[in-house]
Design a protein around this motif. Sequence first.
Motif, PDB file in Angstrom:
ATOM      1  N   ARG A   1     -44.672  72.734   9.114  1.00 21.60           N
ATOM      2  CA  ARG A   1     -44.404  73.673   8.298  1.00 21.60           C
ATOM      3  C   ARG A   1     -43.108  73.051   7.733  1.00 21.60           C
ATOM      4  NH1 ARG A   1     -42.589  77.925  12.327  1.00 21.60           N
ATOM      5  NH2 ARG A   1     -42.510  79.343  10.498  1.00 21.60           N
ATOM      6  N   GLY A   2     -42.776  71.805   7.500  1.00 13.63           N
ATOM      7  CA  GLY A   2     -41.847  71.339   6.925  1.00 13.63           C
ATOM      8  C   GLY A   2     -40.546  71.478   7.227  1.00 13.63           C
ATOM      9  N   LEU A   3     -40.529  72.029   8.333  1.00  9.39           N
ATOM     10  CA  LEU A   3     -38.815  72.219   8.565  1.00  9.39           C
ATOM     11  C   LEU A   3     -38.253  71.032   8.899  1.00  9.39           C
ATOM     12  CD1 LEU A   3     -39.598  75.144  11.282  1.00  9.39           C
ATOM     13  CD2 LEU A   3     -39.311  75.316   8.871  1.00  9.39           C
ATOM     14  N   SER A   4     -36.689  70.940   8.581  1.00  8.43           N
ATOM     15  CA  SER A   4     -35.880  70.085   9.092  1.00  8.43           C
ATOM     16  C   SER A   4     -35.470  70.071  10.226  1.00  8.43           C
ATOM     17  CB  SER A   4     -34.495  70.408   8.210  1.00  8.43           C
ATOM     18  OG  SER A   4     -34.047  71.317   8.941  1.00  8.43           O
ATOM     19  N   LYS A   5     -34.768  68.935  10.843  1.00  7.63           N
ATOM     20  CA  LYS A   5     -34.760  68.661  12.188  1.00  7.63           C
ATOM     21  C   LYS A   5     -33.955  70.191  12.810  1.00  7.63           C
ATOM     22  CE  LYS A   5     -33.520  65.355  15.665  1.00  7.63           C
ATOM     23  NZ  LYS A   5     -32.408  64.250  16.212  1.00  7.63           N
ATOM     24  N   ALA A   6     -32.930  70.335  11.960  1.00  9.16           N
ATOM     25  CA  ALA A   6     -32.044  71.516  12.501  1.00  9.16           C
ATOM     26  C   ALA A   6     -32.899  72.598  12.460  1.00  9.16           C
ATOM     27  CB  ALA A   6     -30.720  71.544  11.740  1.00  9.16           C
ATOM     28  N   GLN A   7     -33.693  73.025  11.524  1.00 12.25           N
ATOM     29  CA  GLN A   7     -34.318  74.255  11.605  1.00 12.25           C
ATOM     30  C   GLN A   7     -35.426  74.387  12.681  1.00 12.25           C
ATOM     31  OE1 GLN A   7     -35.819  73.762   7.458  1.00 12.25           O
ATOM     32  NE2 GLN A   7     -34.906  75.676   6.929  1.00 12.25           N
ATOM     33  N   ALA A   8     -36.170  73.161  12.908  1.00 12.79           N
ATOM     34  CA  ALA A   8     -37.159  73.088  13.998  1.00 12.79           C
ATOM     35  C   ALA A   8     -36.364  73.331  15.277  1.00 12.79           C
ATOM     36  CB  ALA A   8     -37.846  71.699  13.843  1.00 12.79           C
ATOM     37  N   GLU A   9     -35.411  72.910  15.534  1.00 11.19           N
ATOM     38  CA  GLU A   9     -34.594  72.615  16.656  1.00 11.19           C
ATOM     39  C   GLU A   9     -34.198  74.321  16.955  1.00 11.19           C
ATOM     40  OE1 GLU A   9     -31.952  69.692  17.514  1.00 11.19           O
ATOM     41  OE2 GLU A   9     -30.739  70.947  19.070  1.00 11.19           O
ATOM     42  N   LYS A  10     -33.631  74.809  16.001  1.00 12.84           N
ATOM     43  CA  LYS A  10     -33.252  76.208  16.079  1.00 12.84           C
ATOM     44  C   LYS A  10     -34.520  77.187  16.574  1.00 12.84           C
ATOM     45  CE  LYS A  10     -30.579  79.639  13.573  1.00 12.84           C
ATOM     46  NZ  LYS A  10     -31.009  80.425  12.341  1.00 12.84           N
ATOM     47  N   LEU A  11     -35.715  77.013  15.859  1.00 12.07           N
ATOM     48  CA  LEU A  11     -36.901  77.675  16.104  1.00 12.07           C
ATOM     49  C   LEU A  11     -37.139  77.354  17.564  1.00 12.07           C
ATOM     50  CD1 LEU A  11     -39.209  79.037  14.666  1.00 12.07           C
ATOM     51  CD2 LEU A  11     -40.300  77.040  14.596  1.00 12.07           C
ATOM     52  N   ALA A  12     -37.343  76.174  17.934  1.00 12.00           N
ATOM     53  CA  ALA A  12     -37.783  75.755  19.200  1.00 12.00           C
ATOM     54  C   ALA A  12     -36.993  76.419  20.143  1.00 12.00           C
ATOM     55  CB  ALA A  12     -37.731  74.256  19.454  1.00 12.00           C
ATOM     56  N   LEU A  13     -35.451  76.241  20.317  1.00 11.05           N
ATOM     57  CA  LEU A  13     -34.702  76.810  21.052  1.00 11.05           C
ATOM     58  C   LEU A  13     -34.988  78.384  21.238  1.00 11.05           C
ATOM     59  CD1 LEU A  13     -31.592  74.808  20.661  1.00 11.05           C
ATOM     60  CD2 LEU A  13     -32.807  75.065  22.611  1.00 11.05           C
ATOM     61  N   ALA A  14     -35.150  79.052  20.002  1.00  5.41           N
ATOM     62  CA  ALA A  14     -35.490  80.402  20.214  1.00  5.41           C
ATOM     63  C   ALA A  14     -36.381  80.785  20.965  1.00  5.41           C
ATOM     64  CB  ALA A  14     -35.355  81.134  18.822  1.00  5.41           C
ATOM     65  N   HIS A  15     -37.744  80.060  20.767  1.00  6.99           N
ATOM     66  CA  HIS A  15     -39.025  80.285  21.582  1.00  6.99           C
ATOM     67  C   HIS A  15     -39.036  79.762  22.923  1.00  6.99           C
ATOM     68  CE1 HIS A  15     -41.305  82.161  18.320  1.00  6.99           C
ATOM     69  NE2 HIS A  15     -40.867  81.219  17.557  1.00  6.99           N
ATOM     70  N   LEU A  16     -38.024  78.707  23.353  1.00  3.17           N
ATOM     71  CA  LEU A  16     -37.897  78.493  24.600  1.00  3.17           C
ATOM     72  C   LEU A  16     -37.080  79.731  25.449  1.00  3.17           C
ATOM     73  CD1 LEU A  16     -37.251  74.631  24.362  1.00  3.17           C
ATOM     74  CD2 LEU A  16     -38.866  75.879  25.602  1.00  3.17           C
ATOM     75  N   GLU A  17     -36.142  80.201  24.533  1.00  2.00           N
ATOM     76  CA  GLU A  17     -35.302  81.434  24.932  1.00  2.00           C
ATOM     77  C   GLU A  17     -36.321  82.426  25.590  1.00  2.00           C
ATOM     78  OE1 GLU A  17     -31.754  81.791  25.480  1.00  2.00           O
ATOM     79  OE2 GLU A  17     -32.650  83.357  26.753  1.00  2.00           O
ATOM     80  N   ARG A  18     -37.109  82.641  24.630  1.00  2.00           N
ATOM     81  CA  ARG A  18     -38.280  83.768  24.787  1.00  2.00           C
ATOM     82  C   ARG A  18     -39.148  83.368  25.955  1.00  2.00           C
ATOM     83  NH1 ARG A  18     -42.282  85.087  19.537  1.00  2.00           N
ATOM     84  NH2 ARG A  18     -43.029  87.004  20.634  1.00  2.00           N
ATOM     85  N   VAL A  19     -39.278  82.303  26.533  1.00  2.00           N
ATOM     86  CA  VAL A  19     -40.094  82.051  27.613  1.00  2.00           C
ATOM     87  C   VAL A  19     -39.054  81.878  28.849  1.00  2.00           C
ATOM     88  CG1 VAL A  19     -42.260  81.361  26.610  1.00  2.00           C
ATOM     89  CG2 VAL A  19     -40.667  79.669  27.314  1.00  2.00           C
ATOM     90  N   HIS A  20     -37.708  82.228  28.333  1.00  2.00           N
ATOM     91  CA  HIS A  20     -36.624  82.132  29.464  1.00  2.00           C
ATOM     92  C   HIS A  20     -36.296  80.808  30.134  1.00  2.00           C
ATOM     93  CE1 HIS A  20     -37.601  86.071  29.449  1.00  2.00           C
ATOM     94  NE2 HIS A  20     -38.630  86.232  29.877  1.00  2.00           N
ATOM     95  N   LEU A  21     -36.447  79.686  28.976  1.00  4.45           N
ATOM     96  CA  LEU A  21     -36.300  78.269  29.579  1.00  4.45           C
ATOM     97  C   LEU A  21     -35.350  77.590  28.498  1.00  4.45           C
ATOM     98  CD1 LEU A  21     -39.929  77.162  30.449  1.00  4.45           C
ATOM     99  CD2 LEU A  21     -37.852  77.272  31.878  1.00  4.45           C
ATOM    100  N   ALA A  22     -34.660  78.115  27.826  1.00  2.38           N
ATOM    101  CA  ALA A  22     -33.549  77.886  26.732  1.00  2.38           C
ATOM    102  C   ALA A  22     -32.750  76.638  27.849  1.00  2.38           C
ATOM    103  CB  ALA A  22     -32.667  78.559  26.103  1.00  2.38           C
TER     104      ALA A  22
END
Lengths: 242, 255
Positions: free
Chosen positions: B120-141
């Motif tokens: 999806r061509g995300l920058s490192k910062a964007q990808a990290e933000k996205l990943a943290l959001a979804h980890l939060e969604r599964v309660h693992l941030a």
Amino acid sequence: MTNLSLADLAGYLRQLGEGALITLELFFASFALAFVLGVLIGVATLARSRVIRAAWRVYASIFMGVPSLLVIFLIFYGGSAMLAAVLGEFGARIDISPFGAGVAALGIVYSAYVAELVRGAIENLPKGQFEGARALAIPPFIMWGRVILPQVMRLALPGLVNVWSFMLKETPLVSLAGLQDLVAATKIAAGATKEPFIFFVATALVFIAFSAASLWLANRLEVRLDRGQRRAPVRSPAQAEA
Amino acid sequence: MIPRPHAAEPAAEPAILLAQVVKRYGAHRALAGVDLQVRRGEKLVICGPSGSGKSTLIRCINALERHDAGRIVVNGIALTNDEGTVQDIRQEVGMVFQHFNLFPHLTALENCMLAPRLNRGLSKAQAEKLALAHLERVHLADQARKYPARLSGGQQQRVAIARALCMEPRILLFDEPTSALDPEMVKEVLGVIEELAASGVTMICVTHEMGFARRVADRCVFMDRGEIVEEGDAARFFEAPESERLRHFLAQILR
């Protein structure tokens, strides 16, 4: 006890130092070639193509079966003629140096061993690693670079350290094709001074020192590649309650 | 009655369409001509005895297994041998495996960031933000920086779910997501999947967790010997199975 003057000794030591440098250059160049070639071949042999598998069997049986010295001579004495035949009349005559022949020969011979290690390590990886990457639409080239090979390196590391040590010990063979490496320089110094014991022991110590440094480096690398592999500590019920 | 406005055209089209799909392993037919349509937003549970072809079925949808005959259409994309098409479909379809298949040399966060950065061509910062959001969604941030080996099985499977979510797929496939877990971890994983089900994503889940199926599934499908034997809404499926094979199967697993 010895009739070796200090000035002479310094001169021979300088020659030994130059020889050691050549030995190390030869070693690093041929290990790099063996590694790159071996990884590529190891990955390629996993292909289902019968032609590739048959070619791999021939390659492995030749280079694991024929003595390295023979391969060095073959490339050194026969390489120019082979290149001329391949390049035809258009290619200028290319002379192969002892160094070039040594790098090519040791690189090719040990690439077969590296390929065998890499192939075994890949086959030991769970299939799920490939499936996980494919399901995420990770392109094959990046899957190999980022997902598969880092794990393969961890599994293959002990074997690669062995290849590294063997290759170092095989480098003096190239002196028989005329390379002025550490062992060649030692032989000259030992002959000229009639002090074989001192010089050969000194050279042996150089190899031992390099080998020890390699092992230390390999351990460091192992720790690095092992990151993420330690199991979670088992929590006692008391901790779990807390 | 107020006439409903024309629904957007794609809504009429099924999320997944399988027509006469056949998969063979040598002489064995793992899928013997399966027809199945999954609506957008539908939650489908597939169950059946081992070797019934249920895993093969969902693995054909994202081309981890190539089907030998029949037609598979995912979000309007017909699955062909063309690599580009396969990649397009995999972008739409997230998959969660029985054995998690996390990459052990990467942290939970890095596992989640890898595919979005590449695809999806995300920058490192964007990808990290996205990943943290979804980890939060599964309660693992709070576990993001840990390697998989430091996490429990249930946590690993939740990371795997977050990793699939990071591709923001419109379809999620679950291949026995709780079968490899210790019993006490099943609930946390099913809980996360139930929360996702409420988000409107299309979902196919191969599972034997019948309580989960009753709570979440719009429709249940029973497979045996490479065929769909029976399907129906969850309540009727469990209480009034029609076929002898499903009755026998339910008797086995419900004991």
